[in-house]
Structures are given as C-alpha cells and as structure tokens.
Design a protein around this motif. Sequence first.
Motif, PDB file in Angstrom:
ATOM      1  N   TRP A 110      13.911   8.816  -7.080  1.00  0.00           N
ATOM      2  CA  TRP A 110      13.231   9.654  -6.341  1.00  0.00           C
ATOM      3  C   TRP A 110      13.836  11.017  -5.851  1.00  0.00           C
ATOM      4  O   TRP A 110      13.258  12.196  -6.189  1.00  0.00           O
ATOM      5  N   MET A 111      15.096  10.845  -5.247  1.00  0.00           N
ATOM      6  CA  MET A 111      15.799  12.107  -4.807  1.00  0.00           C
ATOM      7  C   MET A 111      16.169  12.981  -5.776  1.00  0.00           C
ATOM      8  O   MET A 111      16.566  14.136  -5.785  1.00  0.00           O
ATOM      9  N   LEU A 129      -0.909  14.280   2.229  1.00  0.00           N
ATOM     10  CA  LEU A 129      -0.328  13.019   1.705  1.00  0.00           C
ATOM     11  C   LEU A 129       0.843  12.554   2.260  1.00  0.00           C
ATOM     12  O   LEU A 129       1.283  11.669   2.594  1.00  0.00           O
ATOM     13  N   GLY A 130       2.044  13.729   2.353  1.00  0.00           N
ATOM     14  CA  GLY A 130       3.362  13.501   2.565  1.00  0.00           C
ATOM     15  C   GLY A 130       3.102  13.412   4.026  1.00  0.00           C
ATOM     16  O   GLY A 130       4.053  12.314   4.425  1.00  0.00           O
ATOM     17  N   ILE A 131       2.492  13.907   4.978  1.00  0.00           N
ATOM     18  CA  ILE A 131       2.171  13.414   6.530  1.00  0.00           C
ATOM     19  C   ILE A 131       2.016  11.932   6.491  1.00  0.00           C
ATOM     20  O   ILE A 131       2.447  11.247   7.259  1.00  0.00           O
ATOM     21  N   ILE A 132       0.821  11.714   5.829  1.00  0.00           N
ATOM     22  CA  ILE A 132       0.412  10.346   5.766  1.00  0.00           C
ATOM     23  C   ILE A 132       1.426   9.231   5.538  1.00  0.00           C
ATOM     24  O   ILE A 132       1.595   8.172   6.347  1.00  0.00           O
ATOM     25  N   PHE A 159       2.611   9.863  -5.278  1.00  0.00           N
ATOM     26  CA  PHE A 159       3.195  10.911  -4.589  1.00  0.00           C
ATOM     27  C   PHE A 159       4.495  11.312  -5.783  1.00  0.00           C
ATOM     28  O   PHE A 159       4.483  12.509  -5.970  1.00  0.00           O
ATOM     29  N   PHE A 160       5.219  10.585  -5.951  1.00  0.00           N
ATOM     30  CA  PHE A 160       6.449  10.849  -6.782  1.00  0.00           C
ATOM     31  C   PHE A 160       5.897  11.396  -8.065  1.00  0.00           C
ATOM     32  O   PHE A 160       6.589  12.293  -8.776  1.00  0.00           O
ATOM     33  N   LEU A 213       0.720  -1.034   0.010  1.00  0.00           N
ATOM     34  CA  LEU A 213      -0.058   0.083  -0.039  1.00  0.00           C
ATOM     35  C   LEU A 213       0.866   1.325   0.055  1.00  0.00           C
ATOM     36  O   LEU A 213       0.579   2.233  -0.815  1.00  0.00           O
ATOM     37  N   ASN A 214       1.745   1.090   0.923  1.00  0.00           N
ATOM     38  CA  ASN A 214       2.746   2.449   0.870  1.00  0.00           C
ATOM     39  C   ASN A 214       3.580   2.673  -0.478  1.00  0.00           C
ATOM     40  O   ASN A 214       3.798   3.733  -0.703  1.00  0.00           O
ATOM     41  N   MET A 215       3.977   1.546  -0.939  1.00  0.00           N
ATOM     42  CA  MET A 215       4.756   1.702  -2.368  1.00  0.00           C
ATOM     43  C   MET A 215       3.967   2.199  -3.173  1.00  0.00           C
ATOM     44  O   MET A 215       4.098   3.203  -3.987  1.00  0.00           O
TER      45      MET A 215
END
Length: 546
Positions: free
Chosen positions: A401-402, A452-455, A309-310, A301-303
Amino acid sequence: MSSSKEPLSPPGADDMHTDYVVGQDNIEGSIGPVGFDIHNRVFIVSALASVVFIVLTLMFPERAGEFFQSIVSFSTGTLDWYFMILVDFFILFCLTLVVLPHGKVRLGGPDARPEYGYLSWFALLFTAGIGIALLFFSVLEPVYHANVSLPLGITSPFGEEGGLDTSAIPEATAMGLAGTFLHWGLHGWAVYAVMALALAIFTYNKGLPFSIRSVFFPILGDRVWGWWGHAIDILAVFSTLFGLATALGLGAQQANAGMNFVFGIEVNTTTQVIVIALVTAVALVSVWRGLDGGVKRLSELNMGASLFFFIFVLLAGPTLIAVSGMWSGIQHYVTEFIPLSAPFGREDDAYRQAWSVFYWAWWVSWAPFVGMFVARVSRGRTVREFVLCVLLVPSLFIFVWMGVFGSTALEQLYADPAASLVKDYVIDSYQPELALFGMLNELPLTGVMSTLGIILALVFFVTSSDSGSLVIDTITAGGKIDAPRPQRMFWATVEGLIAIVLLIGGGLSALQAGVTATAIPFSIVMLLMCYSIIRGLNGELRHIRG
C-alpha cells in the motif's frame, strides 16, 4: 460478587502456581445500578483519573501544551537510544520463538481450533492495527523521507539551489520508502505480537482472566490480584486511551483537511472537535452491537473499500513506476534493515528522533489495545503460525500500500515540481494532513476519490474507537469479555473526549506527548512480559510431552 463463569483449569500448571485463581475476586466487580462494574478498582481509578485529566486540560490549555511539549522533547531527545534498542529486542524475541520448539504450542490447548477464518482474521488485524495510518502517512512519509529527513544521509534530489538532480531520484525514492517501511513493518508488529501472545497464553492456555495483569502471575504470584495487578491494568488503560486519542486526533485532522480540499470547509480545531464528536456517536452504535455484530462487519466493509481505493490509485497512476518503486523500497528495507534499526552510529539524528522514536513509543502505547484485540481473535493458532502471520501479513500489506501510494506521489513530484501539490503540502508548507489529497489531485476523479478517502478515514476512526472501547472495557471489568454495554459506551465517549482535549491543549505535540508519556513506563511492563511468555510456554511444552 464473583463472575458466574469460573476460569478454566489451566493445563501445565505444574510450571507455576497450583492455583491460578487465588484472589481473583479482587478484580471482578459487580454490576451496579447504572450497568457499570462499579466495584472494580481499575474502573474507578481509571475513570476518575480520565475525568480529572480532561477537566484540567480544558481549564489550563496553555500550560498543558507546554507540559506536553516538554514530554516530547525528553522522550525523543534523551531516550531515543532506549526505544530503538527496546523494539529491536522485541523483533529478536519473536523470531527466536518461531525457531524454538515453543512455536508448536497451540493457543487454547492441543484441541483448540481458530474461531475466525484467515480472511476475517486478517481483516480484523488490518483494521485494528493499521487504521488511519494507511491514509495519513502513506504519501506524507515517503515524500518527506526522500527529500527532507534523508534516512542514512541520502542526498535529496532537490539541492541547495532548489533545482532537481535527476540522478539522485532512484536512491532517494527507494530510501524514502525504506524509511517508511521501517516505521510500519516488522518492528511495530513485533510489539503487538509480544503483547497479544502473552495474553493469549495466559488466558487460553492457563485459564486466567483476559487481563494484562494475568501475564505477570509467574512474577508476582497471588499479588497479581491485588494493587500490583491493579496498577498494571490502570497503566494499560491509560496507554490505550492516549494511543487511541493520537490516532483519532490525526484522523480528525485529515478528515477536516479533506473536507476543506473537496468542499471548502474551514480547517480549524472547532471543526475537528465536531468531527470527533460525530464519529464517536457512530462508534457508540458499533460498540453497542459488539465484536461480531459491529466491529467485525465494519472491519470487513472497510477492508473491501480500502482495497478498491488502493486498486484505483494503482491503475489510475503510473502503475509500472509505482510497482517498481514499491519493490525497490522493499529491497532497500531489507538491505538497510540493520543500519536503519541501529540506535547509535548514525548521521540522521533528526530522522531517528523526530520519527522513529515517536513511532516506537506509539506502537508501545497501542500495544494493550491492539494486543488484546489480536489475542481475542487468535485462539486456536499455533505460536509459530501466530507470530509469523502477525509479523509478516500486515507488514507486507503495508509495504504494498505505502509503496504504491508513496511511489505515485514521488513520481508526480519529480515529474513537475513547480505544479506539484504534494511538494507544497509536504516539503514547502508542511501540511501533513493534506498530503494524500495532494496526490489524488493529479489522478482522475479527484473529487470522488477524495470523498472516498474522507469516508475511509472516518470509518477507520470508528473501528479504532469501538475496538479500543471493547479492549478498555475488558481491562476495567476484571478480564470479562462480556461486560455491560453502558460501560463500553462510557469508554468510547472518554476516548473521544481525550482526543478533543489533546487537540485543544496543543495539537500534534499534545497527541505525541500523550503517547510517549504512557509508553515510557509501559515499555518496562512489556519487557517483563517476555520473561512470562517463556515461563508459560515452558509449562505448555512439558504438558505436551507428558
């Protein structure tokens, strides 16, 4: 009372001892009235020492803070050369295994096959080994390195007069990203690969308990089941606890900063303690459900949420500039790999001591946690496949990502320095936990995406906690992977408490000190592991050749 499940008969045992399980009863506890392995020495010593540490830090927070700071100063100022050489060696060791015949050995034996497909396997690697760092450092590091810490002496676009020198922007951006990639790429994943490979070989191929002490059978023999082995596992427990506490503390700081940015909630230690307590409570539910029912589902789910987000940041920001900057950063990472990795002969001592050395200590401290977790989900892979995937796949994901997040933030910074929140949070006032939100402030849907970033930060918090709890539980249960649920929940609670007392006892310095204090002795343990890996793989090769 011994475990009802006897170890497998180890193939290739002629290379080592004829009986791998002599004295194994010494590390297998029995189930007590509260559902703990209360007879296990590792559990008792680790639990009591953790409680003592928590109590003393709460009783003497100021003295604890001074002590923590002294550890940080010693580790980064005196042992910088040691940590740099150490992690460079781990990369060379892993690459050597890839090209040697040892690479064809399969973890679990010739007939073993992977339990997880590539997608699920990569999701588990992604969540356990990266976690909160993707959010906390993806904007902070590139901006800071491009303008303040200056890897390899690159000139900052902001000169002494405070003006912007546009001619210095391209190289500063590329080196800022390269300096970031150094800390989150091959070096760190080589540390994880060594730990995970050692555990996988001696558990799946040699039939030993799933415990770090098992790796040292070639060195210690039967003594590995006694107090020598207990000491190794206890050290691994504390290394994991403090490595996780650092990540949880940083995650709580970033979540609190995001809540302030979006909702105006005050930033202070009290709020961060509440965040840790609440998220630890959620982690307890996931821990109760176990690896497949809790950790795996949360990881996947997190992925998915992280990829969304990315993609938003990539498309909503300066897409072509972000992709170009990422690629330029990767090119500089490759070309400057050796100079950035060198322990001596550099002008950027502040960059090496304040950043690189802390990271190498952090990776070593996290090695028992991530290494055991990676080994647990990697049965059936060949050594060559395992090493290449563990080194390259997470590293490339991090670079993308970074690279995108960092390039986006740097473009915002250089386009309008006077109005840039990124400049304020990273260069001027240095509020690292707000760096990500400063970048999101310049993109559409700031409030939604910041939420969403906080979550994401909180979910990474949960997955790190429950993954770590499962690992610590395995160590303290004598290598059993199905230890009682109450024991898993106990360690999840202890992780949260240690993160809380470190925040109270000194904030970021205390978190850094907890990492370096355990990384120094555990790094020696990891060096010895390399010898054991070679011994174990030599036996497997002889077994394959008949």
